[in-house]
Design an enzyme around this catalytic site. Structure first.
Site, PDB file in Angstrom:
ATOM      1  CB  SER A 124      -3.945   1.056   3.848  1.00 57.24           C
ATOM      2  OG  SER A 124      -4.689   0.028   4.477  1.00 57.24           O
ATOM      3  CG  HIS A 127     -12.779   1.431   3.627  1.00 54.00           C
ATOM      4  ND1 HIS A 127     -11.946   0.905   2.661  1.00 54.00           N
ATOM      5  CD2 HIS A 127     -14.040   1.165   3.207  1.00 54.00           C
ATOM      6  CE1 HIS A 127     -12.676   0.358   1.706  1.00 54.00           C
ATOM      7  NE2 HIS A 127     -13.945   0.484   2.014  1.00 54.00           N
ATOM      8  N   GLY A 163     -11.226  -6.332   0.411  1.00 57.32           N
ATOM      9  CA  GLY A 163     -10.933  -7.516   1.213  1.00 57.32           C
ATOM     10  C   GLY A 163      -9.457  -7.729   1.474  1.00 57.32           C
ATOM     11  CG  ASP A 213      -9.002   1.681  -0.434  1.00 56.68           C
ATOM     12  OD1 ASP A 213      -7.856   1.219  -0.508  1.00 56.68           O
ATOM     13  OD2 ASP A 213      -9.777   1.476   0.526  1.00 56.68           O
ATOM     14  N   GLY A 214      -7.015   0.987  -3.501  1.00 58.49           N
ATOM     15  CA  GLY A 214      -6.683  -0.315  -4.073  1.00 58.49           C
ATOM     16  C   GLY A 214      -5.725  -0.208  -5.244  1.00 58.49           C
ATOM     17  CG  MET A 247     -13.941  -0.272  -2.778  1.00 56.89           C
ATOM     18  SD  MET A 247     -12.572  -0.154  -1.603  1.00 56.89           S
ATOM     19  CE  MET A 247     -11.381  -1.328  -2.197  1.00 56.89           C
ATOM     20  CG  HIS A 287      -7.499   3.894   4.346  1.00 58.97           C
ATOM     21  ND1 HIS A 287      -8.622   4.605   3.965  1.00 58.97           N
ATOM     22  CD2 HIS A 287      -7.742   2.599   3.995  1.00 58.97           C
ATOM     23  CE1 HIS A 287      -9.489   3.781   3.402  1.00 58.97           C
ATOM     24  NE2 HIS A 287      -8.993   2.549   3.410  1.00 58.97           N
ATOM     25  CG  ASP A 329      -8.554  -0.834   4.734  1.00 57.28           C
ATOM     26  OD1 ASP A 329      -9.474  -0.200   4.180  1.00 57.28           O
ATOM     27  OD2 ASP A 329      -7.369  -0.798   4.355  1.00 57.28           O
ATOM     28  CG  MET A 348     -11.631  -5.835   5.883  1.00 58.06           C
ATOM     29  SD  MET A 348     -10.397  -6.762   4.951  1.00 58.06           S
ATOM     30  CE  MET A 348      -9.563  -5.448   4.088  1.00 58.06           C
ATOM     31  CG  MET A 387     -14.410  -2.816   3.249  1.00 55.13           C
ATOM     32  SD  MET A 387     -12.703  -3.206   2.829  1.00 55.13           S
ATOM     33  CE  MET A 387     -11.856  -2.263   4.065  1.00 55.13           C
TER      34      MET A 387
HETATM   35  C1  DX5 Z   1      -8.746  -3.250   0.385  1.00 52.74           C
HETATM   36  C2  DX5 Z   1      -8.567  -2.102   1.344  1.00 52.74           C
HETATM   37  C3  DX5 Z   1      -7.451  -1.188   1.014  1.00 52.74           C
HETATM   38  C4  DX5 Z   1      -6.090  -1.809   1.018  1.00 52.74           C
HETATM   39  C5  DX5 Z   1      -5.280  -1.139  -0.048  1.00 52.74           C
HETATM   40  O1  DX5 Z   1      -9.895  -3.943   0.683  1.00 52.74           O
HETATM   41  O2  DX5 Z   1      -9.750  -1.305   1.404  1.00 52.74           O
HETATM   42  O3  DX5 Z   1      -7.463  -0.013   1.807  1.00 52.74           O
HETATM   43  O4  DX5 Z   1      -5.425  -1.703   2.246  1.00 52.74           O
HETATM   44  O5  DX5 Z   1      -4.073  -1.780  -0.184  1.00 52.74           O
HETATM   45  P1  DX5 Z   1      -3.138  -1.625  -1.468  1.00 52.74           P
HETATM   46  O6  DX5 Z   1      -2.773  -0.158  -1.546  1.00 52.74           O
HETATM   47  O7  DX5 Z   1      -1.991  -2.508  -1.134  1.00 52.74           O
HETATM   48  O8  DX5 Z   1      -3.918  -2.065  -2.656  1.00 52.74           O
HETATM   49 ZN    ZN Z   2      -9.681   0.800   2.441  1.00 51.35          ZN
END
Ligand code: DX5
Ligand code: ZN
Length: 223
Positions: free
Chosen positions: A8, A66, A142, A175-176, A137, A33, A35, A37, A68
């Site tokens: 990510s 992804h 976030g 993811d997470g 998730m 990946h 993210d 937001m 969000m």
């Molecule tokens: C969280 C994201 C993830 C995040 C994962 O909201 O969607 O993609 O970057 O990070 P780690 O692997 O550190 O939990």
């Molecule tokens: Zn993500």
């Protein structure tokens, strides 16, 4: 199919984005990946199109985007034009999810839906055959670096069972909080794509960590 590792970019050093993109290129990682937001759907703002364009400039592997964000349907075409290969929208952010899935496919991308930790997998029953991927998730979206929620294992197993009937090629991405401590059990539960933020970027040697995550196989005694 060997499982997919998607580092990510959220956990990358934004002041050295080119260096971190090249690290991923040279590693055994499969996807980038990304993210996105919006500060509305999730309590954080990450980045948008300019950063995506910067990653695209150097990335030699597919971009797994992804979203969000609320109203993701407004931006599908722009994300596709910006180089996304896979677009994930949140179930919780889409009033007309079926339409949004068709929009992603019409834009030439693989279509994926994410479920927050509180959303049961059975809400996807009537769209599962249309999807390329479901993103489970395993933290509340976030922020990177959060603790993995164990209930995710049950959801992955349930989803894999549902998919076996209607869409056996479905990719299940987690993811997470994914890392070496849980990836083997997650593969065993039925997942085959893994986002790794902190696990990769906080490791002393990120390339080696990616190789270690990629190397994991299920022990036959577990089957
Ligand atoms: C969280 C994201 C993830 C995040 C994962 O909201 O969607 O993609 O970057 O990070 P780690 O692997 O550190 O939990
Ligand atoms: Zn993500």
């Amino acid at each position: 199919m060997k499982h997919i590792i998607a580092p990510s970019i959220l956990a990358a050093d934004f002041a050295n984005l080119q260096r971190d993109c090249e690290m991923i290129n040279e590693s055994e990682a499969d996807w980038f990946h990304i993210d996105v937001m919006d500060g509305v759907f999730v309590p954080n703002i990450s980045f948008g199109f300019p950063v995506l364009a910067a990653v695209k400039k150097y990335a030699k592997k597919p971009l797994d985007v992804h979203l969000m964000i609320i109203n993701p349907e407004k931006y599908i075409d722009e994300f596709a034009k910006s180089g996304a290969s896979i677009i994930t929208v949140h179930y919780e952010a889409c009033v007309h999810l079926h339409r949004t899935i068709q929009m992603i496919k019409a834009a030439g991308c693989k279509a994926s839906v994410a479920l927050n930790p509180h959303t049961p997998v059975n809400v996807l029953k009537d769209v599962l055959a249309d999807l390329d991927m479901v993103l489970i998730m395993s933290v509340n979206p976030g922020f990177g670096g959060q603790q993995f929620i164990p209930q995710s294992f049950v959801k992955i197993s349930e989803l894999r069972q549902m998919a076996n009937a209607v869409n056996p090629n479905l990719i299940i991405e987690v993811d997470g909080g994914v890392g070496l401590v849980n990836i083997e059990s997650l593969i065993h539960a039925g997942a085959n794509a893994f986002v790794a933020g902190n696990a990769v970027f906080a490791a002393p040697d990120p390339v080696e960590m990616i190789a270690d995550l990629k190397k994991v196989t299920i022990n036959t005694h577990q089957i």
